[in-house]
Structures are given as structure tokens and as C-alpha cells.
Design a protein around this motif. Structure first.
Motif, PDB file in Angstrom:
ATOM      1  N   VAL A 110       7.614  -1.127   3.046  1.00 54.72           N
ATOM      2  CA  VAL A 110       8.440  -0.576   1.970  1.00 54.72           C
ATOM      3  C   VAL A 110       7.897  -1.106   0.653  1.00 54.72           C
ATOM      4  CG1 VAL A 110      10.743  -0.525   0.946  1.00 54.72           C
ATOM      5  CG2 VAL A 110      10.483  -0.459   3.433  1.00 54.72           C
ATOM      6  N   PHE A 111       7.728  -0.208  -0.327  1.00 51.84           N
ATOM      7  CA  PHE A 111       7.275  -0.612  -1.656  1.00 51.84           C
ATOM      8  C   PHE A 111       8.009   0.215  -2.683  1.00 51.84           C
ATOM      9  CE2 PHE A 111       4.173   0.234  -5.194  1.00 51.84           C
ATOM     10  CZ  PHE A 111       4.349  -0.979  -5.829  1.00 51.84           C
ATOM     11  N   SER A 112       8.669  -0.483  -3.627  1.00 55.70           N
ATOM     12  CA  SER A 112       9.350   0.183  -4.725  1.00 55.70           C
ATOM     13  C   SER A 112       8.940  -0.521  -6.012  1.00 55.70           C
ATOM     14  CB  SER A 112      10.873   0.119  -4.539  1.00 55.70           C
ATOM     15  OG  SER A 112      11.512   0.740  -5.630  1.00 55.70           O
ATOM     16  N   GLY A 113       8.094   0.140  -6.797  1.00 58.92           N
ATOM     17  CA  GLY A 113       7.616  -0.446  -8.023  1.00 58.92           C
ATOM     18  C   GLY A 113       6.379   0.289  -8.478  1.00 58.92           C
ATOM     19  N   ARG A 114       5.669  -0.312  -9.437  1.00 57.79           N
ATOM     20  CA  ARG A 114       4.438   0.266  -9.926  1.00 57.79           C
ATOM     21  C   ARG A 114       3.269  -0.528  -9.366  1.00 57.79           C
ATOM     22  NH1 ARG A 114       4.935   0.136 -16.213  1.00 57.79           N
ATOM     23  NH2 ARG A 114       5.506  -1.957 -15.607  1.00 57.79           N
ATOM     24  N   CYS A 115       2.166   0.169  -9.103  1.00 62.68           N
ATOM     25  CA  CYS A 115       0.971  -0.474  -8.584  1.00 62.68           C
ATOM     26  C   CYS A 115      -0.166  -0.277  -9.581  1.00 62.68           C
ATOM     27  CB  CYS A 115       0.610   0.132  -7.232  1.00 62.68           C
ATOM     28  SG  CYS A 115      -0.873  -0.579  -6.505  1.00 62.68           S
ATOM     29  N   THR A 116      -0.793  -1.362  -9.973  1.00 66.95           N
ATOM     30  CA  THR A 116      -1.956  -1.321 -10.857  1.00 66.95           C
ATOM     31  C   THR A 116      -3.112  -1.962 -10.117  1.00 66.95           C
ATOM     32  OG1 THR A 116      -0.522  -1.529 -12.794  1.00 66.95           O
ATOM     33  CG2 THR A 116      -2.877  -1.995 -13.102  1.00 66.95           C
ATOM     34  N   MET A 117      -4.156  -1.173  -9.894  1.00 70.16           N
ATOM     35  CA  MET A 117      -5.338  -1.688  -9.206  1.00 70.16           C
ATOM     36  C   MET A 117      -6.415  -1.987 -10.238  1.00 70.16           C
ATOM     37  SD  MET A 117      -5.319   0.571  -5.754  1.00 70.16           S
ATOM     38  CE  MET A 117      -6.607  -0.398  -5.000  1.00 70.16           C
TER      39      MET A 117
END
Length: 121
Positions: A110-117
Motif C-alpha cells: 500500500v502506498f499513499s503519497g507522492r513519489c520522486t525518483m
């Protein structure tokens, strides 16, 4: 399937860690460490590390995390910033933003948020 590099710390057992926050411990505050660390209990605060962090399956962490690599098998509420890799395994959950060079979300996580690679240097 696929292979993820930089995952040698996934094979580490509890005995391989110098420090383990045991499942019967609740900690509130700031944790700083320079050697691999495992959390099996409950933690509330912040984590600032120059090494790897494993959040075990039953662990509940409410903290912003800075570490080299982070493996999430339990629940994290807070932002994660990793220099190398953030890996959220099936059954793991992250509620917050992730910033890292490599991010892996296994099916069932489960992932709830923003992802910056970030681009590698």
C-alpha cells in the motif's frame, strides 16, 4: 519476473543487525545510526541514518525517515528519503512521500503519497 539490484539486505536475519528495536518496545524521539538497523516494535519521531533500515512486518513507524536504503514490511506514516532504494514489500504500507533513486512497490503493498525518483549520480 524481474530482479532488483541492491537488495542484499533483504536476506539479512535479525541476528545480522547490531541493533534491533524489539517488538515489545515503544520508542518516541529521534533515532540516528550508522550501521544497519531493524525496527520490530513501535516508533514515533524521526529517523536520520547513514545506513540501511528494515521495518519489520509487525512494526508501526510514525516518522520522517532519511536512510541509505529502506525496506518496509510493516507500516510507515511519514516521508521516506533514501539515497539508494525504497522497497515496500507485499503487506507493507507507506502513507507519505517517497524520494529515492530506486523505488519498488511489490504487488500487495500500500502506498499513499507522492513519489520522486532521483537520477543516479
Amino acid at each position: 519476473m524481474f530482479e532488483v539490484k541492491d537488495t542484499d539486505f533483504f536476506d539479512l536475519e535479525e541476528d545480522d543487525f547490531d541493533t534491533v528495536l524489539a517488538s515489545d518496545i515503544t520508542f518516541s524521539g529521534t533515532i540516528r545510526f550508522a550501521r544497519p538497523f531493524m525496527i520490530k516494535g513501535t516508533m514515533d519521531g524521526s529517523i536520520n541514518a547513514t545506513s540501511d533500515l528494515v521495518i519489520d512486518a509487525a512494526a508501526v513507524v510514525k516518522a520522517d525517515i532519511i536512510a541509505q536504503r529502506v525496506l518496509v514490511r510493516g507500516k510507515v506514516t511519514g516521508n521516506i528519503e533514501a539515497k539508494g532504494l525504497v522497497f515496500v514489500s507485499a503487506g507493507g504500507a507507506v502513507f507519505g512521500d517517497i524520494t529515492s533513486e530506486k523505488v519498488v512497490l511489490e504487488p500487495g503493498s500500500v502506498f499513499s503519497g507522492r513519489c520522486t525518483m532521483l537520477q543516479g549520480s
